[in-house]
Design a protein around this motif. Structure first.
Motif, PDB file in Angstrom:
ATOM      1  N   MET A   1       8.086   1.177  -0.767  1.00 16.95           N
ATOM      2  CA  MET A   1       8.556   0.628  -2.040  1.00 16.95           C
ATOM      3  C   MET A   1       8.648   1.735  -3.071  1.00 16.95           C
ATOM      4  SD  MET A   1       6.163  -2.719  -2.013  1.00 16.95           S
ATOM      5  CE  MET A   1       5.758  -3.382  -0.418  1.00 16.95           C
ATOM      6  N   ASN A   2       9.660   1.612  -3.923  1.00 16.24           N
ATOM      7  CA  ASN A   2       9.832   2.522  -5.040  1.00 16.24           C
ATOM      8  C   ASN A   2       9.739   1.690  -6.310  1.00 16.24           C
ATOM      9  OD1 ASN A   2      12.109   3.484  -2.810  1.00 16.24           O
ATOM     10  ND2 ASN A   2      10.675   5.034  -3.463  1.00 16.24           N
ATOM     11  N   TYR A   3       8.988   2.213  -7.285  1.00 23.29           N
ATOM     12  CA  TYR A   3       8.791   1.491  -8.542  1.00 23.29           C
ATOM     13  C   TYR A   3       9.190   2.357  -9.713  1.00 23.29           C
ATOM     14  CZ  TYR A   3       6.088  -1.912  -5.919  1.00 23.29           C
ATOM     15  OH  TYR A   3       5.713  -2.871  -5.022  1.00 23.29           O
ATOM     16  N   LEU A   4       9.805   1.713 -10.706  1.00 18.71           N
ATOM     17  CA  LEU A   4      10.084   2.359 -11.975  1.00 18.71           C
ATOM     18  C   LEU A   4       8.877   2.151 -12.872  1.00 18.71           C
ATOM     19  CD1 LEU A   4      12.094   3.724 -13.938  1.00 18.71           C
ATOM     20  CD2 LEU A   4      12.834   1.405 -14.581  1.00 18.71           C
ATOM     21  N   LEU A   5       8.416   3.228 -13.482  1.00 13.70           N
ATOM     22  CA  LEU A   5       7.259   3.152 -14.382  1.00 13.70           C
ATOM     23  C   LEU A   5       7.751   3.315 -15.807  1.00 13.70           C
ATOM     24  CD1 LEU A   5       4.859   5.549 -12.439  1.00 13.70           C
ATOM     25  CD2 LEU A   5       4.953   3.051 -12.304  1.00 13.70           C
TER      26      LEU A   5
ATOM     27  N   ALA B   1      -3.932  -6.219   3.976  1.00 10.97           N
ATOM     28  CA  ALA B   1      -2.909  -5.222   3.624  1.00 10.97           C
ATOM     29  C   ALA B   1      -3.483  -4.257   2.602  1.00 10.97           C
ATOM     30  CB  ALA B   1      -1.664  -5.894   3.066  1.00 10.97           C
ATOM     31  N   LYS B   2      -3.045  -3.005   2.722  1.00 15.35           N
ATOM     32  CA  LYS B   2      -3.499  -1.960   1.811  1.00 15.35           C
ATOM     33  C   LYS B   2      -2.337  -1.031   1.519  1.00 15.35           C
ATOM     34  CE  LYS B   2      -7.435   1.107   1.255  1.00 15.35           C
ATOM     35  NZ  LYS B   2      -8.699   1.512   1.855  1.00 15.35           N
ATOM     36  N   GLY B   3      -2.256  -0.562   0.293  1.00 15.83           N
ATOM     37  CA  GLY B   3      -1.189   0.340  -0.118  1.00 15.83           C
ATOM     38  C   GLY B   3      -1.688   1.764  -0.289  1.00 15.83           C
ATOM     39  N   VAL B   4      -0.748   2.704  -0.180  1.00 13.16           N
ATOM     40  CA  VAL B   4      -1.025   4.124  -0.398  1.00 13.16           C
ATOM     41  C   VAL B   4       0.072   4.670  -1.301  1.00 13.16           C
ATOM     42  CG1 VAL B   4      -1.219   6.397   0.676  1.00 13.16           C
ATOM     43  CG2 VAL B   4      -2.120   4.380   1.849  1.00 13.16           C
ATOM     44  N   VAL B   5      -0.320   5.268  -2.413  1.00  7.50           N
ATOM     45  CA  VAL B   5       0.657   5.880  -3.315  1.00  7.50           C
ATOM     46  C   VAL B   5       0.980   7.257  -2.746  1.00  7.50           C
ATOM     47  CG1 VAL B   5       1.119   6.679  -5.654  1.00  7.50           C
ATOM     48  CG2 VAL B   5      -0.236   4.596  -5.280  1.00  7.50           C
TER      49      VAL B   5
ATOM     50  N   ASN C   1       6.360   6.154  -5.516  1.00  4.66           N
ATOM     51  CA  ASN C   1       6.642   5.746  -4.142  1.00  4.66           C
ATOM     52  C   ASN C   1       5.341   5.261  -3.512  1.00  4.66           C
ATOM     53  OD1 ASN C   1       9.189   6.781  -4.645  1.00  4.66           O
ATOM     54  ND2 ASN C   1       8.734   8.731  -3.671  1.00  4.66           N
ATOM     55  N   VAL C   2       5.401   4.089  -2.901  1.00  5.30           N
ATOM     56  CA  VAL C   2       4.198   3.482  -2.338  1.00  5.30           C
ATOM     57  C   VAL C   2       4.518   2.955  -0.943  1.00  5.30           C
ATOM     58  CG1 VAL C   2       2.375   1.775  -2.696  1.00  5.30           C
ATOM     59  CG2 VAL C   2       3.542   2.750  -4.674  1.00  5.30           C
ATOM     60  N   GLU C   3       3.583   3.135  -0.013  1.00  2.71           N
ATOM     61  CA  GLU C   3       3.689   2.546   1.312  1.00  2.71           C
ATOM     62  C   GLU C   3       2.550   1.543   1.464  1.00  2.71           C
ATOM     63  OE1 GLU C   3       5.542   6.506   3.455  1.00  2.71           O
ATOM     64  OE2 GLU C   3       3.606   5.768   4.103  1.00  2.71           O
ATOM     65  N   ALA C   4       2.824   0.436   2.141  1.00  3.52           N
ATOM     66  CA  ALA C   4       1.793  -0.578   2.380  1.00  3.52           C
ATOM     67  C   ALA C   4       1.859  -1.011   3.835  1.00  3.52           C
ATOM     68  CB  ALA C   4       1.996  -1.775   1.458  1.00  3.52           C
ATOM     69  N   THR C   5       0.702  -1.334   4.379  1.00  7.29           N
ATOM     70  CA  THR C   5       0.598  -1.754   5.777  1.00  7.29           C
ATOM     71  C   THR C   5      -0.216  -3.041   5.860  1.00  7.29           C
ATOM     72  OG1 THR C   5       0.612   0.570   6.433  1.00  7.29           O
ATOM     73  CG2 THR C   5      -0.114  -1.005   8.076  1.00  7.29           C
ATOM     74  N   ALA C   6       0.245  -3.962   6.705  1.00  6.95           N
ATOM     75  CA  ALA C   6      -0.479  -5.222   6.940  1.00  6.95           C
ATOM     76  C   ALA C   6      -0.928  -5.275   8.393  1.00  6.95           C
ATOM     77  CB  ALA C   6       0.412  -6.421   6.627  1.00  6.95           C
ATOM     78  N   TRP C   7      -2.156  -5.749   8.593  1.00  5.45           N
ATOM     79  CA  TRP C   7      -2.696  -5.867   9.948  1.00  5.45           C
ATOM     80  C   TRP C   7      -3.602  -7.089  10.030  1.00  5.45           C
ATOM     81  CZ3 TRP C   7      -4.645  -2.719   6.197  1.00  5.45           C
ATOM     82  CH2 TRP C   7      -6.001  -2.813   5.919  1.00  5.45           C
TER      83      TRP C   7
ATOM     84  N   LEU D   1       2.388  -7.552   1.269  1.00  5.56           N
ATOM     85  CA  LEU D   1       2.619  -6.099   1.210  1.00  5.56           C
ATOM     86  C   LEU D   1       2.934  -5.655  -0.214  1.00  5.56           C
ATOM     87  CD1 LEU D   1       4.714  -5.712   4.461  1.00  5.56           C
ATOM     88  CD2 LEU D   1       2.477  -4.687   4.041  1.00  5.56           C
ATOM     89  N   GLU D   2       3.720  -6.437  -0.937  1.00 10.14           N
ATOM     90  CA  GLU D   2       4.054  -6.069  -2.317  1.00 10.14           C
ATOM     91  C   GLU D   2       2.808  -6.099  -3.206  1.00 10.14           C
ATOM     92  OE1 GLU D   2       7.161  -8.329  -4.135  1.00 10.14           O
ATOM     93  OE2 GLU D   2       7.233  -6.993  -5.860  1.00 10.14           O
ATOM     94  N   MET D   3       1.961  -7.106  -3.032  1.00 16.78           N
ATOM     95  CA  MET D   3       0.730  -7.165  -3.831  1.00 16.78           C
ATOM     96  C   MET D   3      -0.169  -5.965  -3.511  1.00 16.78           C
ATOM     97  SD  MET D   3       0.904  -9.709  -5.825  1.00 16.78           S
ATOM     98  CE  MET D   3       2.656  -9.981  -5.870  1.00 16.78           C
ATOM     99  N   ALA D   4      -0.240  -5.581  -2.238  1.00 16.26           N
ATOM    100  CA  ALA D   4      -1.062  -4.425  -1.852  1.00 16.26           C
ATOM    101  C   ALA D   4      -0.512  -3.142  -2.460  1.00 16.26           C
ATOM    102  CB  ALA D   4      -1.125  -4.312  -0.329  1.00 16.26           C
ATOM    103  N   ALA D   5       0.811  -3.010  -2.479  1.00 15.47           N
ATOM    104  CA  ALA D   5       1.426  -1.809  -3.067  1.00 15.47           C
ATOM    105  C   ALA D   5       1.169  -1.746  -4.562  1.00 15.47           C
ATOM    106  CB  ALA D   5       2.926  -1.803  -2.767  1.00 15.47           C
ATOM    107  N   ILE D   6       1.346  -2.856  -5.247  1.00 14.49           N
ATOM    108  CA  ILE D   6       1.120  -2.874  -6.697  1.00 14.49           C
ATOM    109  C   ILE D   6      -0.360  -2.640  -7.004  1.00 14.49           C
ATOM    110  CG2 ILE D   6       1.148  -4.361  -8.738  1.00 14.49           C
ATOM    111  CD1 ILE D   6       3.783  -5.524  -7.663  1.00 14.49           C
ATOM    112  N   GLY D   7      -1.254  -3.190  -6.197  1.00 14.94           N
ATOM    113  CA  GLY D   7      -2.692  -2.950  -6.388  1.00 14.94           C
ATOM    114  C   GLY D   7      -3.037  -1.480  -6.247  1.00 14.94           C
TER     115      GLY D   7
END
Length: 124
Positions: free
Chosen positions: A118-122, A86-90, A99-105, A47-53
């Motif tokens: 997830m929340n990220y500092l840029l 898994a795929k992320g959505v900003v 702010n990013v959400e990710a879902t795994a299926w 999930l973290e890799m999908a969010a960062i991607g």
């Protein structure tokens, strides 16, 4: 996108997408939790890799350092012995915070096995 060593340990591959890439994790000994099920840490890593991607694709060519602020993972179903995607959505891309959400299926994206916010500092 160059994947970090942890992604290589998980055996992740990347499928390009129009808005965000989809990451695929095969079922293997390295991601095994209790017999026949994925380990929760492996699902969290996917999930973290999908969010960062998704975030890197949203940033495009812009150079930015991405640091996690917090991660919340909701586990909904046990991951079985099949490939997991898994795929992320900003959901928000600000100047300093994203702010990013990710879902795994596994079989059906409408029946996720886990989701994360997830929340990220840029640092641009």
């Amino acid at each position: 996108m160059t994947l970090p060593p942890y992604a290589a340990l998980l055996g992740l591959t990347e499928e390009p997408g129009a808005e965000a890439p989809t990451f695929v994790m095969p079922f293997a000994e390295d991601v095994l939790g209790r017999p026949g099920f994925l380990h929760g840490g492996a699902i969290g890593g996917l999930l973290e890799m999908a969010a960062i991607g998704a975030l890197q694709q949203a940033l495009g060519e812009e150079e930015a350092q991405v640091k996690p602020i917090n991660v919340t993972v909701d586990f909904m179903r046990g991951g079985r012995d099949k490939p997991t995607r898994a795929k992320g959505v900003v959901t928000r891309l600000g100047t300093r915070v994203a702010n990013v959400e990710a879902t795994a299926w596994q079989d059906d994206p409408d029946k996720p096995i886990a989701a994360a916010r997830m929340n990220y500092l840029l640092q641009r």
